[in-house]
Design an enzyme around this catalytic site. Structure first.
Site, short mmCIF file in Angstrom:
data_model
loop_
_atom_site.label_atom_id
_atom_site.label_comp_id
_atom_site.label_asym_id
_atom_site.label_seq_id
_atom_site.Cartn_x
_atom_site.Cartn_y
_atom_site.Cartn_z
N ASP A 106 -6.43 -3.69 -6.79
CA ASP A 106 -6.09 -2.08 -6.21
C ASP A 106 -4.39 -1.81 -6.92
O ASP A 106 -3.62 -0.57 -6.37
CB ASP A 106 -5.92 -2.38 -4.74
CG ASP A 106 -6.90 -3.56 -4.03
OD1 ASP A 106 -7.58 -4.22 -4.53
OD2 ASP A 106 -7.67 -2.89 -2.72
N ASP A 126 0.71 -1.03 0.42
CA ASP A 126 0.13 -0.19 0.52
C ASP A 126 0.30 1.21 0.28
O ASP A 126 0.06 2.22 0.62
CB ASP A 126 -1.01 0.36 1.13
CG ASP A 126 -2.28 -1.27 1.15
OD1 ASP A 126 -2.86 -1.14 -0.24
OD2 ASP A 126 -2.17 -1.59 2.35
N1 GLY Z 1 -7.59 -1.22 -1.33
C1 GLY Z 1 -7.93 -1.20 -0.09
C2 GLY Z 1 -9.70 -1.34 -0.72
O1 GLY Z 1 -9.84 -0.28 -1.42
O2 GLY Z 1 -10.62 -1.07 0.10
#
Ligand code: GLY
Length: 398
Positions: free
Chosen positions: A173, A112
């Site tokens: 993501d 992330d």
């Molecule tokens: N990246 C995690 C979400 O979109 O919940």
């Protein structure tokens, strides 16, 4: 309330792109009013915020102390509020919040780092010129590439390096974390970051894209051999469904990767994702949480998916020279402003309501989420103040 005269002028003028897309002064007025509302809300709430807003419970923020995956959005929202308002208080607050992410720049335990460091530290460097933000963002990029699996040509999403759990797991993501890597190549002149970003994006295109342009949330690989195992999900309804926020991350992420690399594959991919999502979008212009869940489209909504998608579509319209994506983005932003704001609540601490964090886990339905607030404001400012938003997040192409 808009306090800087320059910001007020920029916010009211109709840009050539806006005029070409037939945007009315009504929609621009709605967007300006909403950005003003966001600033007013942030002025009231921000002084009491000491950590990173994560999700609301009964309309009040609950917090993550270290920032989780969402720690970039609060400082990012404050940077954007400073652009719209011209109020230096927001710069001070943005810097204090971004500073709290410092220990995360060397972390390799998940993917992330782009979510964490782009809207906070890259933007911080672009808006202040302070080297410390640039250096920290470059450290975060160096941490992120350690998660690259050479055999499978992907960046591992979850699980600490050296641990077997989730070692072959890729999620849609991650497309949003790649721009931190393109930033690092541009800043250092070292192509390896860009090469890894391109390689991960190509793998994502190859294994996630279904013939109809929809995507699963997850794809699993054998981490030792790089062999494909198959689609899966954590936040969508099923491995064969299409989680709307994931689809939106893909639209935004592939468009960005096209701008950074010039590879037409990424432009085509972003268009395929966008075309699927726009076909699935209902006339209320707010995405259902999963486009292919059995109850869809008559199921809970996710305003955050709409906000992310609108930003991606605005970018895609320009990259592909296709004004209809911009028109769709304007409709989505208008729907978010008209039907998803917290304006009628005196309790609410967030800007946007009607978000869904994880419907599948029955965790966070009809809530506010910091990424809905951040991307709504980004989307509004992409329309109202394109030059300033470019300065903040870099909308340039190679
Ligand atoms: N990246 C995690 C979400 O979109 O919940």
């Amino acid at each position: 309330m808009t306090t800087a005269a320059g910001a007020a002028v920029a916010a009211t003028s109709i840009t050539p792109a806006a005029a070409a897309a037939g945007e009315t002064t009504d929609s621009l007025r709605t967007f300006r009013r909403t950005a003003d509302y966001a600033v007013t809300k942030l002025r009231a709430v921000a002084p009491g915020v000491t950590a990173f807003p994560e999700i609301t419970r009964f309309e009040k923020w609950t917090y993550s102390q270290n920032g989780g995956w969402i720690g970039g959005f609060w400082p990012g929202t404050l940077w954007l509020a400073s652009l719209h308002s011209g109020d230096p208080q927001f710069r001070t607050l943005a810097m204090a919040s971004a500073e709290k992410l410092a220990p995360r720049q060397h972390e390799t335990r998940d993917h992330d780092l782009g979510f964490l460091f782009y809207p906070s530290w890259v933007t911080g460097w672009r808006l202040t010129g302070d080297e410390k933000w640039r250096t920290g963002a470059l450290n975060a990029a160096a941490s992120l590439i350690q998660r690259y699996n050479e055999k499978g040509r992907f960046i591992r999403a979850w699980g600490a390096l050296g641990t077997p759990g989730n070692a072959g797991r890729v999620i849609i993501d991650t497309m949003m974390n790649l721009d931190l890597l393109t930033f690092a190549s541009k800043q250092t002149g070292d192509r390896k970051y860009l090469d890894i970003a391109i390689s991960h994006a190509k793998t994502t295109e190859r294994v996630f894209l279904r013939p109809d342009g929809s995507t699963p949330h997850v794809f699993d690989f054998d981490p030792e051999t790089g062999a494909e195992i198959g689609p899966n999900t954590v936040q969508g309804y099923s491995p064969t469904s299409c989680w709307s926020r994931g689809q939106a991350w893909g639209i935004y992420g592939f468009t960005t990767m096209y701008r950074r690399s010039g590879d037409p594959l990424f432009l085509r991919t972003a268009q395929r994702l966008a075309d699927f999502a726009l076909r699935a979008l209902t006339p209320d212009n707010v995405p259902v949480w999963d486009y292919l869940a059995p109850q869809a489209p008559h199921d809970v909504k996710d305003s955050s998916a709409g906000a992310v998608m609108a930003c991606g579509l605005l970018d895609l319209a320009k990259a592909a020279n296709r004004p209809h994506y911009r028109e769709a983005a304007i409709r989505i932003l208008t729907a978010l402003c008209d039907t998803c704001l917290t304006t009628k609540s005196t309790r609410a601490e967030a800007i946007v309501a009607r978000g869904t964090r994880n419907r599948r886990a029955e965790d966070g339905v009809e809530v506010s989420l910091p990424y809905a607030d951040y991307y709504l404001l980004e989307g509004l400012l992409r329309v109202l103040m394109p030059k300033e938003i470019d300065k903040a997040i870099d909308l340039s192409s190679v």
